[in-house]
Design a protein around this motif. Sequence first.
Motif, short mmCIF file in Angstrom:
data_model
loop_
_atom_site.label_atom_id
_atom_site.label_comp_id
_atom_site.label_asym_id
_atom_site.label_seq_id
_atom_site.Cartn_x
_atom_site.Cartn_y
_atom_site.Cartn_z
N TRP A 103 0.83 -1.20 0.00
CA TRP A 103 0.00 0.00 0.00
C TRP A 103 0.87 1.26 0.00
O TRP A 103 0.61 2.21 -0.74
CB TRP A 103 -0.92 -0.01 1.22
CG TRP A 103 -1.81 1.18 1.31
CD1 TRP A 103 -2.99 1.39 0.64
CD2 TRP A 103 -1.58 2.37 2.08
NE1 TRP A 103 -3.50 2.62 0.96
CE2 TRP A 103 -2.66 3.24 1.85
CE3 TRP A 103 -0.57 2.76 2.96
CZ2 TRP A 103 -2.76 4.49 2.46
CZ3 TRP A 103 -0.67 4.00 3.56
CH2 TRP A 103 -1.76 4.85 3.31
N LEU A 104 1.93 1.24 0.81
CA LEU A 104 2.84 2.40 0.86
C LEU A 104 3.53 2.63 -0.47
O LEU A 104 3.70 3.78 -0.90
CB LEU A 104 3.87 2.22 1.97
CG LEU A 104 3.33 2.35 3.40
CD1 LEU A 104 4.32 1.79 4.40
CD2 LEU A 104 2.98 3.79 3.71
N LYS A 105 3.93 1.56 -1.13
CA LYS A 105 4.55 1.71 -2.46
C LYS A 105 3.58 2.34 -3.44
O LYS A 105 3.95 3.23 -4.22
CB LYS A 105 5.04 0.35 -2.96
CG LYS A 105 6.25 -0.16 -2.19
CD LYS A 105 6.63 -1.60 -2.42
CE LYS A 105 6.31 -2.26 -3.70
NZ LYS A 105 6.69 -3.67 -3.76
N ALA A 106 2.32 1.92 -3.39
CA ALA A 106 1.31 2.50 -4.28
C ALA A 106 1.08 3.98 -3.94
O ALA A 106 0.93 4.81 -4.84
CB ALA A 106 0.01 1.71 -4.17
N GLU A 107 1.06 4.30 -2.65
CA GLU A 107 0.88 5.69 -2.22
C GLU A 107 2.06 6.56 -2.68
O GLU A 107 1.86 7.71 -3.09
CB GLU A 107 0.71 5.79 -0.71
CG GLU A 107 -0.61 5.26 -0.21
CD GLU A 107 -1.79 6.08 -0.70
OE1 GLU A 107 -1.72 7.32 -0.71
OE2 GLU A 107 -2.80 5.47 -1.09
N LEU A 108 3.26 6.01 -2.60
CA LEU A 108 4.44 6.75 -3.09
C LEU A 108 4.30 7.03 -4.58
O LEU A 108 4.56 8.16 -5.04
CB LEU A 108 5.71 5.96 -2.82
CG LEU A 108 6.35 6.15 -1.46
CD1 LEU A 108 7.45 5.13 -1.23
CD2 LEU A 108 6.91 7.55 -1.32
N ASP A 142 1.56 7.17 -6.34
CA ASP A 142 0.49 8.15 -6.51
C ASP A 142 0.97 9.56 -6.18
O ASP A 142 0.62 10.53 -6.86
CB ASP A 142 -0.71 7.76 -5.64
CG ASP A 142 -1.91 8.65 -5.90
OD1 ASP A 142 -2.30 8.78 -7.08
OD2 ASP A 142 -2.45 9.19 -4.93
N SER A 143 1.78 9.68 -5.15
CA SER A 143 2.31 10.99 -4.76
C SER A 143 3.28 11.54 -5.81
O SER A 143 3.28 12.74 -6.07
CB SER A 143 2.99 10.91 -3.40
OG SER A 143 2.05 10.58 -2.41
N ASP A 177 1.88 19.42 -1.15
CA ASP A 177 1.14 18.25 -0.68
C ASP A 177 1.78 16.96 -1.16
O ASP A 177 1.98 16.02 -0.39
CB ASP A 177 -0.32 18.33 -1.15
CG ASP A 177 -1.17 17.23 -0.57
OD1 ASP A 177 -1.21 17.09 0.66
OD2 ASP A 177 -1.79 16.48 -1.37
N SER A 178 2.14 16.91 -2.43
CA SER A 178 2.74 15.71 -3.00
C SER A 178 4.12 15.43 -2.40
O SER A 178 4.42 14.29 -2.04
CB SER A 178 2.86 15.84 -4.53
OG SER A 178 1.58 15.95 -5.11
N ASN A 206 3.79 14.22 1.15
CA ASN A 206 3.35 12.83 1.14
C ASN A 206 4.51 11.88 0.85
O ASN A 206 4.64 10.84 1.49
CB ASN A 206 2.25 12.60 0.09
CG ASN A 206 0.89 13.02 0.57
OD1 ASN A 206 0.63 13.14 1.76
ND2 ASN A 206 -0.01 13.27 -0.37
N PHE A 258 5.52 9.01 3.46
CA PHE A 258 5.41 7.60 3.06
C PHE A 258 6.78 6.93 2.99
O PHE A 258 6.91 5.74 3.30
CB PHE A 258 4.67 7.46 1.73
CG PHE A 258 3.21 7.84 1.81
CD1 PHE A 258 2.43 7.44 2.88
CD2 PHE A 258 2.62 8.60 0.82
CE1 PHE A 258 1.09 7.79 2.97
CE2 PHE A 258 1.28 8.94 0.89
CZ PHE A 258 0.51 8.55 1.96
#
Length: 105
Positions: A20-25, A27-28, A46-47, A50, A54
């Motif tokens: 999940w963290l890899k996906a959030e990274l 996405d950021s 914001d990005s 994040n 993350f």
Amino acid sequence: MRDFQQKDMDIAKNIRMIEWLKAELLDSVSGLYRGFLKGSETVLLDSISNIVVFAYVLARRCGIQFHELDRSVLSKVEKSIELGHQAEEWYGDLSGLRDHIKRKK
């Protein structure tokens, strides 16, 4: 037997969190590119924040303590200064970052 099941659940939960963290990274990073396209400082901030958050949490999930990550980042910054990285040569950004990190301690 119950302890093994709990450990298996903890391992599976940690793996899911890492994914999940890899996906959030990712996405950021995508948000960062959108921020550049829009010319929006708010989206950029914001990005980037994040990405930093993350990255720290991902490091922790991988068994790296926050202070270890801080120490590694500082080491990389200092090495880049020594090697004459362009960000340092042109703008002094790395010295500024080094000083900021050291002040936080």
